[in-house]
Design an enzyme around this catalytic site. Structure first.
Site: not given
Ligand code: AMP
Length: 294
Positions: A179, A27, A31, A25, A147, A55
Site C-alpha cells: 500500500s 505506484l 498497481h 498513484g 471496493q 473519497q
Molecule cells: P490505490 O492507488 O490504493 O487507490 O489502488 C489502486 C488499485 O490498486 C485498486 O484497485 C487497489 O485495490 C489496487 N491495489 C492496491 N494495493 C494493491 C495490492 N497490494 N495488491 C493488489 N492490488 C492492489
C-alpha cells in the site's frame, strides 16, 4: 506511453480493446500487477493517477498521501501501459460536486460504516473514469475487496459495458499487503503492521483444515493484531464477495477483511475464500519498490 491530463486527449489515443487501471498513484507492484493483467488482455491499457479528494474522509490522510508523478510515469511505462491520464482536481471537479453515485447496501458495512462518504467518493470517481475512457475491461485489486464488490455492482447497475476484473493481493515478503500508505509507517509500526496479514494467514489455515465456524475464523484473523502494541483493529469481518454483506457462514465466495489503525495510518487487507480454498495473494520474494527493491 503517452501522458495526458484530460479524457478528451486520452480518447484520441485509444485503439482496439481498452483496459483501465484506476490508481491514486505512487505506484507499487500491486498497481503494476493490475497494469500487467490489463496489458495481457487489452490492446490499449490506460492508467489513471488521481488522488480523489471525494473519497477521503480524513483531510490529513489526503494531505499526507504520497505523490510522485514522474516516478509513476516511469513505472507505468515500464509495465507496458499505453496511456497515463493524470487529471487535475479542477478538471475532475470544476464545480462543487453536484452529482454523486451511491451504491446501496454494498457500501454499508466495514469501510462504509467507518469512513462516512468514502464509497460515494469512490463510486462517483469510478463512474467518471468509466464515462471518460469507456473501457472494455477494468482492473481492481482484491486487497480492497469491498471496493471491488462495489465497483462490480455499479458497473452492472449503471449499464457500463465494462468487465470488472479482480486481481490478487500483492504482498511484501513478510506478508504485509503493499500500500502506498505503508511508506508513512515508522520501522516499529511497519513491524506491527505485519500482524494484519499474519492473522489472515492463521484464519486461512483454519479454513483449509475444514473449520467452518465463522466466529472462530474471524477471531483468528484479528487475534494477532489485537495482541500487537500500537495496532487498533477497527474490524475483522467475513462478507459475501459479490454483495459485501457480512456473512454468518462460509458459503459461495467470501472475503475476510481486516482494517486497523497503526499510529496515524489506516491499513486494510483481505483474503478470498471459496469452497474451502483460500486466495492469500502473492508475496514478493524481494522488498517491494516502496522499500527500495528492484
Ligand atoms: P490505490 O492507488 O490504493 O487507490 O489502488 C489502486 C488499485 O490498486 C485498486 O484497485 C487497489 O485495490 C489496487 N491495489 C492496491 N494495493 C494493491 C495490492 N497490494 N495488491 C493488489 N492490488 C492492489
Amino acid at each position: 506511453m503517452k501522458v495526458v491530463d484530460t479524457f478528451e486527449a486520452a480518447r484520441e489515443l485509444l485503439e482496439g480493446s481498452v483496459g483501465l487501471v484506476p490508481t491514486m498513484g505512487f505506484l507499487h507492484e500491486g498497481h503494476l500487477s493490475l497494469i500487467e493483467a490489463s496489458v495481457a488482455r487489452a490492446e490499449t491499457t490506460v492508467v489513471t493517477v488521481f488522488v480523489n479528494p471525494l473519497q477521503f474522509d480524513d483531510g490529513g490522510d489526503l494531505d499526507d498521501y504520497p505523490r510522485d508523478l514522474e516516478r509513476d510515469i516511469r513505472l507505468a511505462a515500464d509495465a507496458g501501459a499505453s496511456v497515463l491520464v493524470a487529471p487535475t482536481r479542477d478538471y475532475m471537479y470544476p464545480t462543487r460536486p453536484r452529482t454523486s453515485v451511491m451504491v446501496d447496501e454494498v457500501g454499508d458495512a466495514m469501510e462504509g460504516a467507518r469512513r462516512p462518504g468514502h464509497f460515494i467518493g469512490v463510486a462517483t470517481v469510478v463512474t467518471k473514469l468509466f464515462a471518460g475512457t469507456d473501457p472494455d475491461l477494468a482492473f481492481f485489486g482484491r486487497k480492497d475487496a469491498q471496493q471491488l464488490a462495489l465497483v462490480s455492482t455499479l458497473a452492472s447497475d449503471l449499464s457500463f459495458k465494462v468487465d470488472i476484473v479482480g486481481c490478487p493481493v500483492i504482498r511484501e515478503h513478510d506478508g504485509l499487503a503493499l500500500s502506498s500508505r505503508n511508506l508513512r509507517l515508522s520501522d516499529d509500526e511497519r513491524r506491527a503492521a505485519t500482524s494484519l496479514s499474519a492473522g489472515l494467514m492463521q484464519a486461512a489455515l483454519l479454513v483449509e483444515t475444514g473449520v467452518v465456524d465463522v466466529a472462530e475464523i474471524v477471531g483468528a484473523a484479528r487475534r494477532m493484531a489485537d495482541a500487537t502494541d500500537g495496532v487498533q483493529v477497527e474490524y475483522a469481518e467475513l462478507a459475501d464477495a459479490h454483495s459485501a454483506v457480512p456473512a454468518g457462514e462460509l458459503a459461495g465466495r467470501r472475503f475476510l477483511a481486516i482494517a486497523a489503525r497503526i499510529g496515524d495510518v489506516r491499513l486494510i487487507d483481505s483474503i478470498t475464500i471459496e469452497d474451502g480454498a483460500v486466495d492469500r495473494g502473492v508475496p514478493l520474494d524481494h522488498p517491494s519498490i516502496l522499500y527500495g527493491g528492484a
